[in-house]
Design an enzyme around this catalytic site. Structure first.
Site, PDB file in Angstrom:
ATOM      1  N   LYS A 141       0.810  -1.221   0.000  1.00 29.78           N
ATOM      2  CA  LYS A 141       0.000   0.000   0.000  1.00 29.78           C
ATOM      3  C   LYS A 141       0.840   1.266   0.000  1.00 29.78           C
ATOM      4  O   LYS A 141       0.385   2.319  -0.447  1.00 29.78           O
ATOM      5  CB  LYS A 141      -0.970   0.004   1.188  1.00 29.78           C
ATOM      6  CG  LYS A 141      -2.066  -1.047   1.013  1.00 29.78           C
ATOM      7  CD  LYS A 141      -3.265  -0.809   1.884  1.00 29.78           C
ATOM      8  CE  LYS A 141      -4.362  -1.783   1.494  1.00 29.78           C
ATOM      9  NZ  LYS A 141      -5.567  -1.658   2.268  1.00 29.78           N
TER      10      LYS A 141
ATOM     11  N   LYS B 225      -5.927 -10.021  -6.748  1.00 26.23           N
ATOM     12  CA  LYS B 225      -7.179 -10.086  -5.982  1.00 26.23           C
ATOM     13  C   LYS B 225      -8.107  -8.926  -6.371  1.00 26.23           C
ATOM     14  O   LYS B 225      -7.641  -7.843  -6.750  1.00 26.23           O
ATOM     15  CB  LYS B 225      -6.907 -10.104  -4.471  1.00 26.23           C
ATOM     16  CG  LYS B 225      -6.567  -8.764  -3.851  1.00 26.23           C
ATOM     17  CD  LYS B 225      -6.734  -8.787  -2.317  1.00 26.23           C
ATOM     18  CE  LYS B 225      -6.608  -7.378  -1.767  1.00 26.23           C
ATOM     19  NZ  LYS B 225      -6.953  -7.192  -0.388  1.00 26.23           N
TER      20      LYS B 225
ATOM     21  N   LYS C 132     -10.673  -2.899  -3.872  1.00 22.36           N
ATOM     22  CA  LYS C 132     -11.264  -1.587  -4.165  1.00 22.36           C
ATOM     23  C   LYS C 132     -10.198  -0.566  -4.542  1.00 22.36           C
ATOM     24  O   LYS C 132     -10.468   0.353  -5.287  1.00 22.36           O
ATOM     25  CB  LYS C 132     -12.133  -1.103  -3.021  1.00 22.36           C
ATOM     26  CG  LYS C 132     -11.360  -0.818  -1.774  1.00 22.36           C
ATOM     27  CD  LYS C 132     -12.244  -0.288  -0.685  1.00 22.36           C
ATOM     28  CE  LYS C 132     -11.551  -0.395   0.639  1.00 22.36           C
ATOM     29  NZ  LYS C 132     -11.743  -1.641   1.326  1.00 22.36           N
TER      30      LYS C 132
HETATM   31  N1  AQP Z   1     -10.503 -10.313  -3.256  1.00 19.27           N
HETATM   32  C1  AQP Z   1     -10.809 -10.796  -2.058  1.00 19.27           C
HETATM   33  N2  AQP Z   1     -11.060 -12.110  -1.905  1.00 19.27           N
HETATM   34  C2  AQP Z   1     -11.383 -12.630  -0.684  1.00 19.27           C
HETATM   35  N3  AQP Z   1     -11.497 -11.869   0.429  1.00 19.27           N
HETATM   36  C3  AQP Z   1     -11.255 -10.554   0.337  1.00 19.27           C
HETATM   37  N4  AQP Z   1     -11.305  -9.528   1.233  1.00 19.27           N
HETATM   38  C4  AQP Z   1     -10.992  -8.381   0.599  1.00 19.27           C
HETATM   39  N5  AQP Z   1     -10.746  -8.600  -0.705  1.00 19.27           N
HETATM   40  C5  AQP Z   1     -10.904  -9.942  -0.914  1.00 19.27           C
HETATM   41  C6  AQP Z   1     -11.671  -9.701   2.628  1.00 19.27           C
HETATM   42  O1  AQP Z   1     -12.680  -8.756   2.937  1.00 19.27           O
HETATM   43  C7  AQP Z   1     -12.621  -8.423   4.325  1.00 19.27           C
HETATM   44  C8  AQP Z   1     -12.739  -6.936   4.519  1.00 19.27           C
HETATM   45  O2  AQP Z   1     -11.520  -6.357   4.260  1.00 19.27           O
HETATM   46  P1  AQP Z   1     -11.162  -4.862   4.447  1.00 19.27           P
HETATM   47  O3  AQP Z   1     -12.177  -4.055   5.100  1.00 19.27           O
HETATM   48  O4  AQP Z   1      -9.773  -4.799   4.986  1.00 19.27           O
HETATM   49  O5  AQP Z   1     -11.195  -4.499   2.995  1.00 19.27           O
HETATM   50  P2  AQP Z   1      -9.967  -4.524   2.179  1.00 19.27           P
HETATM   51  O6  AQP Z   1      -9.057  -5.686   2.396  1.00 19.27           O
HETATM   52  O7  AQP Z   1      -9.399  -3.182   2.448  1.00 19.27           O
HETATM   53  O8  AQP Z   1     -10.659  -4.664   0.801  1.00 19.27           O
HETATM   54  P3  AQP Z   1      -9.858  -4.441  -0.418  1.00 19.27           P
HETATM   55  O9  AQP Z   1     -10.754  -4.280  -1.558  1.00 19.27           O
HETATM   56  O10 AQP Z   1      -8.806  -5.485  -0.495  1.00 19.27           O
HETATM   57  O11 AQP Z   1      -9.249  -3.031  -0.100  1.00 19.27           O
HETATM   58  P4  AQP Z   1      -7.841  -2.538  -0.448  1.00 19.27           P
HETATM   59  O12 AQP Z   1      -7.802  -2.561  -1.937  1.00 19.27           O
HETATM   60  O13 AQP Z   1      -7.857  -1.150   0.131  1.00 19.27           O
HETATM   61  O14 AQP Z   1      -6.878  -3.454   0.188  1.00 19.27           O
HETATM   62  C9  AQP Z   1     -11.299  -9.002   4.838  1.00 19.27           C
HETATM   63  O15 AQP Z   1     -11.568 -10.161   5.578  1.00 19.27           O
HETATM   64  C10 AQP Z   1     -10.554  -9.350   3.584  1.00 19.27           C
HETATM   65  O16 AQP Z   1      -9.703 -10.468   3.773  1.00 19.27           O
END
Ligand code: AQP
Length: 332
Positions: free
Chosen positions: A112, A195, A198
């Site tokens: 990140k 993966k 967002k």
């Molecule tokens: N692609 C994915 N496949 C399976 N599980 C996923 N999670 C996120 N992306 C995938 C799971 O969603 C939960 C919430 O996670 P979060 O609030 O930390 O969201 P995140 O990880 O920030 O979501 P993103 O889209 O992956 O955001 P960025 O891009 O900002 O990193 C967690 O349990 C996560 O494992």
């Protein structure tokens, strides 16, 4: 009943299919025979800059989505992280037990912070996994349902729990990750080796639960596959098709094998068209329920208040033990 705890960040207008299939669906299922604590991680959200008004709106949208998905406030404590101050308080104690090098090894920080350079990243982004350890350990859960991307953070949580327990006195339970292998990593529709995310996915690579269902159907139909025409699950050589099969299997409750059989000799067009329909059937009623819930903000804030009260009682008791063991003098 064993306890479970998990959280999600309110950093988008909608959760996406990775969040849903990787984690949130398990939350709903685990409610039945566990004691659940589910929170909206607004303090994690501000590790990168957020517009205050948007953050507030997204926090309520997150609550509405959790309820629409089937999280039942009578079974689960649903709360907002910042409403339970013990999270930040325990995080400080745990930060003082974490080695700088140990925190540096977290790959999510490396990923990140890569874009803007380490210097531009906040210290909060760096210490985020330690706040996450506090989020978890406060509730002494048995299981933490998450996607694969969180495995390393869970390891750190266990290490910190063990370190605290052996330095002071057994205080924390060592939580187990609850990761369903089949849906642990939902891939980007346009870049199926990455993966679905967002922050990293292009709009056509990610399906939001609150997207217009027509748009979601179109995204499925234009998902990247491969130059063969055989519907077969093989993550290594056919990541695009395998991802579509994974999503299909999870949403329709059918085995990958039965889908492979059904689409044997039929090509990708049929698979995509049918999956698009399944997706539309899932997201349409979900979206309607979320919109209804958002019309009743008083109900949402009341659910969150009750959740924070429930969570606060548990968190307060754990923090009291921690402060006493660390050697802080209690306020008389
Ligand atoms: N692609 C994915 N496949 C399976 N599980 C996923 N999670 C996120 N992306 C995938 C799971 O969603 C939960 C919430 O996670 P979060 O609030 O930390 O969201 P995140 O990880 O920030 O979501 P993103 O889209 O992956 O955001 P960025 O891009 O900002 O990193 C967690 O349990 C996560 O494992």
């Amino acid at each position: 009943r064993p306890r479970v705890l998990s959280g999600i960040q309110p950093t988008a207008d909608s959760f996406h299919f990775g969040n849903y299939l990787g984690a949130l669906r398990q939350w709903v299922d685990l409610q039945r025979d566990h004691q659940p604590f589910f929170f909206i991680a607004d303090q994690h959200a501000i590790t990168v800059e957020q517009d205050p008004k948007v953050l507030r709106e997204r926090t309520l949208r997150a609550a509405a989505q959790l309820l629409a998905m089937g999280i039942d406030p009578l079974r689960s404590a649903i709360f907002v992280q910042s409403q339970v101050p013990e999270h930040a308080q325990l995080a400080w104690v745990l930060q003082c037990l974490t080695g700088f090098g140990e925190a540096r090894r977290m790959t999510q920080f490396k990923d990140k912070s890569a874009k803007g350079g380490e210097g531009a990243a906040s210290v909060g982004l760096f210490t985020y996994p330690i706040l996450q350890a506090a989020d978890i350990l406060l509730y002494r859960p048995h299981y933490v349902p998450v996607g694969e991307d969180q495995r390393q953070h869970l390891e750190l949580t266990r290490d910190l729990a063990q370190r605290f327990n052996s330095r002071y006195k057994k205080t924390f339970r060592l939580p187990e990750p609850y990761i369903l292998k089949a849906t642990a990593k939902i891939a980007d529709l346009q870049e199926p080796t990455a993966k679905m995310s967002k922050s990293a996915s292009s709009p056509s690579g990610i399906i939001d639960l609150l997207d217009d269902p027509k748009v979601s159907a179109k995204k499925i139909r234009s998902a990247v596959t491969d130059s063969e025409a055989e519907v077969r699950f093989d993550r290594e050589t056919k990541p695009g098709v395998s991802n579509l099969l994974t999503i299909y299997s999870a949403l329709a409750g059918r085995s990958i094998g039965s889908l492979e059989e059904e689409y044997d000799g039929r090509g990708y067009g049929d698979l995509k068209r049918d999956l698009a329909e399944v997706v539309v059937d899932v997201v349409t009623p979900f979206r309607d329920t979320v919109l209804d819930l958002l019309d009743d903000q008083a109900y949402l804030t009341d659910v969150l208040r009750r959740g924070a009260e429930q969570a606060g009682t548990v968190a307060e008791a754990t923090l009291r033990d921690v402060y006493q063991r660390v050697g802080f003098v209690a306020r008389s």
